[in-house]
Design an enzyme around this catalytic site. Structure first.
Site, PDB file in Angstrom:
ATOM      1  N   GLU A  87       0.747  -1.277   0.129  1.00 46.15           N
ATOM      2  CA  GLU A  87       0.039  -0.203  -0.183  1.00 46.15           C
ATOM      3  C   GLU A  87       0.636   1.285   0.006  1.00 46.15           C
ATOM      4  O   GLU A  87       0.219   2.376  -0.740  1.00 46.15           O
ATOM      5  CB  GLU A  87      -0.875  -0.051   1.257  1.00 46.15           C
ATOM      6  CG  GLU A  87      -2.066  -1.184   1.207  1.00 46.15           C
ATOM      7  CD  GLU A  87      -3.065  -0.782   0.371  1.00 46.15           C
ATOM      8  OE1 GLU A  87      -3.253   0.318  -0.118  1.00 46.15           O
ATOM      9  OE2 GLU A  87      -3.266  -2.052  -0.441  1.00 46.15           O
ATOM     10  N   SER A 457     -50.803 -32.210  34.885  1.00 44.54           N
ATOM     11  CA  SER A 457     -50.645 -32.574  36.157  1.00 44.54           C
ATOM     12  C   SER A 457     -49.176 -32.593  36.783  1.00 44.54           C
ATOM     13  O   SER A 457     -48.893 -32.565  38.007  1.00 44.54           O
ATOM     14  CB  SER A 457     -50.522 -34.184  36.173  1.00 44.54           C
ATOM     15  OG  SER A 457     -51.645 -34.770  35.731  1.00 44.54           O
TER      16      SER A 457
END
Length: 790
Positions: A87, A457
């Protein structure tokens, strides 16, 4: 001649002065509204929040941008050099703007233009930092001028290392990765320190076109770009010729995280996310704060729980029979035709196939990849009762769901029913596993914490516990016969029924719960009183505002699997308060603890008290207290182990462990439950349709949900010893006759009595409810006897 030369010099000087003036004006003009670059000194990039299991496996990552900050002194020189070569060759020498680079790029781009090659940029790393942090991507002369000015100013204030740190942590590298650390993890499953030269060059090559440089789509182009970076590294003297050749010769091999390093727990992670956001009171902090969250999850148990739930849902769905093929397509070009079909939701490991031919004892199928196979009739027997020929079930062109098996494929279908499972440590409240549904990708609705359903139940346990708390002995006799309860003026009387419409006569309270008798439960409730039952339901956290009606005692209240599992966890731990929790510890991006659940040492969290010299989030701690007394708790635990040994949970006895548990089935079999527990673990599971409807006439917690519990425990708990429940000093164990409840040396059941009731152990008559004007015996009609209540 001299006059001409002098004149030219004057003109040149004037031009220089004019140029300097114009330059000064431009700098002055564009410098007036430049953004404040001092913010770069306070750079705290948004970072990924990671959630881990208690045993260190990565569960999930959350972020707006997937970024892992790494300081410049932790980034290896080879990776930095890759970026300098790719770069900004003169990075360490220019003042933010590379004038020589601009001139070189200008001449190079003239040649590139003439030869139809890609144009080269001249932006320095500093300029890219300015663009990424302070300016936009707008293409304009004004932006470029501001970019150059800011780059120069930043270079005077920040060191080159600081600029590199900003650049390497902010840049986008594709695949959702921001920063070199995230890129190293995403592409190679490595830390930056572990990257090779070739891998470093690959990452350095990405910023030019991160979305396009995908080796899975365009390998040749990506390798060429990587090799260009390697060549530049050699030319700039960063690596030797041999190292460059070795790097160029190496293939680009992307690696995902190893399976053993991760655990799939989507519902659990989503629950953790919501819990932590509530703790922090900030969604922004959760998604950007780079938090490390250690949970209570046990990775092995989570996987087993998910497997058991899916297996149970699939097996129940298959018992309902084969619904129909997904579609029917022409066979002329079947491979292309099947590709056109949308993939069914929740396919998971199943596959789509098309029926190519049908015989009596098998079907030939074709798969999307073009391969062919067979399904034998034996693998379709579940689809239809008494299936004699495949021809009566399938026809050519039918698109079906299949599962790979050892010698071919089996016919399958995606279950319509759904469910959930939750695993807790009853002593600490740690949620070891939680699966909120069949498939998170299809439905994110968490049936552990969000689905309000009737427990049937399961709620009876707490009616009997209320009786035990209030001094009723476990061998007390009650009449299992028809009853009628007045519901007030203008309301019809309520006549509850047992599940099978039968009456057992006079039986002990223990037998009433073990056999899940509705009528005994109602009689016990009338003996205790609804006020005390409402209180116990609130105390155990089952429902905060239960309606004070008799149907409540048979499970008409609504609750969640999480609440119900926790209520049974309290029973399992001896009656002490406990709350389910998912989060153990939270660290901020710097590794400092901002939340720890309690003061117990977390060996797997790498925590020491030296970390705690910071502000800790004030998370209120629940006072540890008893929800019920230990004697009553042991008595109800004894009842529930009896339900496994002798009644509705009997199938779990084959596990060979001491287990307590209770099934639950709501009215019309719309919801089915089972919660089972040992002194060390409690497992709750639920099965039902998201839009409630009947699961089947004979569907119960015993035959729908209990198999899920058994499958989970047989895998997760098989190597654990069978531990007895601790008998408190306030309990005396005495042998009694199971049928009559009377004390006998040759008793058929060991009953738990409270020590302070020993002198009253002479069996008494059953409790007389005739003083209660709301309840009375009645003689049922044949129609009444045929009705069922669960």
């Amino acid at each position: 001649m001299y006059k001409s030369l002098f004149f030219c010099l004057k003109i040149f000087a004037v031009l220089i002065l004019v140029g300097c003036g114009i330059t000064a004006y431009i700098i002055y003009h564009y410098s007036r509204d430049l953004p404040d670059y001092s913010q770069l000194a306070r750079y705290y990039p948004p970072s990924v929040t990671r959630i881990y299991s208690h045993d260190g496996k990565l569960m999930e990552e959350y972020a707006f941008e997937r970024r892992v900050f790494v300081p410049i002194n932790s980034i290896p020189s080879s990776l930095i050099e890759s970026f300098i070569a790719a770069e900004d060759k003169n990075f360490y020498n220019h003042p933010g703007v590379d004038l020589l680079g601009i001139v070189r790029a200008a001449f190079l781009n003239i040649s590139n233009y003439l030869h139809h090659r890609r144009m080269e940029g001249a932006s320095t790393i500093t300029q890219q930092v300015v663009k990424n942090f302070l300016l936009t991507n707008e293409v304009s002369l004004e932006r470029k001028i501001k970019e150059a000015i800011l780059s120069y100013m930043i270079s005077r204030v920040f060191t080159k290392e600081q600029i590199l740190e900003l650049y390497l942590n902010q840049t986008f590298f594709g695949r959702g990765a921001y920063g070199v650390a995230a890129a190293a993890q995403n592409y190679f499953n490595k830390s930056v320190e572990e990257l090779t030269i070739a891998e470093s060059a690959f990452i350095a090559a990405l910023p030019k076109a991160p979305s396009e440089l995908n080796p899975e789509r365009n390998y040749a182009r990506v390798k060429a770009r990587r090799d260009y970076v390697i060549a530049r590294m050699f030319e700039d003297g960063y690596i030797t010729k041999d190292a460059a050749k070795e790097a160029m010769d190496s293939p680009i091999v992307l690696r995902k995280r190893a399976k053993e390093e991760t655990v799939t727990a989507d519902y659990y992670a989503a629950q953790v996310r919501e819990e932590v956001i509530r703790m922090l009171n900030s969604k922004e902090e959760f998604y950007t704060g780079g938090l490390t969250i250690i949970t209570s999850l046990d990775a092995k148990m989570q996987q087993l729980a998910e497997n058991s739930l899916r297996k149970g849902l699939r097996e129940f769905d298959r018992r309902r029979g084969f619904r129909k093929p997904i579609a029917n397509i022409p066979l002329d070009n079947w491979q292309e035709e099947i590709k056109k079909l949308p993939s069914p939701p929740s396919l998971l490991e199943y596959k789509l196939a098309v029926v190519l031919d049908v015989a009596d004892n098998h079907a030939e199928i074709g798969l999307i990849d073009g391969s062919k196979s067979k399904i034998l009739i034996a693998e379709m027997k579940w689809a239809r009762s008494n299936l004699k020929s495949v021809k009566t079930l399938l026809k050519k062109g039918d698109v079906i769901v299949v599962e790979p098996i050892k010698d071919g494929y089996a016919l399958r279908q995606i279950p319509e029913v759904n469910g959930a499972i939750m695993v807790m440590n009853p002593n600490t409240g740690q949620v070891l596993a939680s699966v909120g549904g069949y498939d998170f990708s299809t439905s994110k609705f968490d049936r552990v914490t969000q689905a309000l359903r009737q427990p049937g139940s399961l709620s009876k346990t707490f009616v009997y516990l209320a009786a035990l708390e209030n001094g009723i002995k476990p061998n007390q006799i009650f009449n299992d016969g028809p009853i009628e309860i007045s519901q007030g003026p203008g309301m019809p009387s309520w006549r509850p029924k047992n599940y099978e419409g039968k009456f057992l006569g006079e039986i002990t309270m223990r037998t009433g719960l073990e056999k899940s008798c509705n009528l005994i439960t109602v009689r016990v409730a009338t003996a205790v009183g609804l006020t005390k039952i409402v209180d116990i339901i609130k105390r155990f956290g089952i429902n905060n505002e239960p309606k004070k009606v008799y149907s409540m005692v048979l499970g008409s209240i609504e609750t969640t699997l999480s609440r119900m599992t926790n209520a049974y966890a309290i029973i399992a731990n001896g009656g002490k308060k406990v709350e389910p929790h998912f989060v153990e510890l939270i660290k901020d991006r710097n590794g400092k603890i901002i939340y720890r659940r309690d003061n117990r040492e977390c060996l797997s969290c790498n925590v020491s008290d030296s970390n705690l010299d910071i502000a800790i989030l004030e998370i209120p701690k629940e006072d540890i207290y008893r929800v019920t007394d230990e004697a009553s708790d042991y008595q109800i635990t004894s009842f529930l182990t009896g339900a496994i040994d002798r009644s509705t949970g009997y199938a779990a006895k084959k596990l060979g462990k001491i287990i307590g548990g209770k099934t639950g089935t709501s009215n019309d079999s719309k919801d089915t439950w089972f919660v089972g527990f040992t002194p060390k673990i409690v497992v709750g599971s639920y099965v039902g349709y998201d839009t409630p409807k009947e699961l089947g006439k004979r569907a119960t917690g015993s035959n729908v949900v209990l198999p899920i519990f058994i499958d989970f425990m047989s895998n997760a708990y098989k190597d654990e010893p069978s531990l007895p429940f601790k008998v408190p000093d306030s309990i005396k164990l005495i042998a009694v006759d199971r049928a009559t409840g009377k004390i006998t040396p040759s008793g058929t059941v060991i009953e738990a009595f409270k020590v302070n009731n020993i002198q009253m152990l002479e069996n008494e008559d059953m409790i007389d409810n005739r003083d209660n004007n709301d309840i009375f015996d009645y003689v049922p009609s044949k129609e009444d006897q045929s009705q069922e209540i669960y």
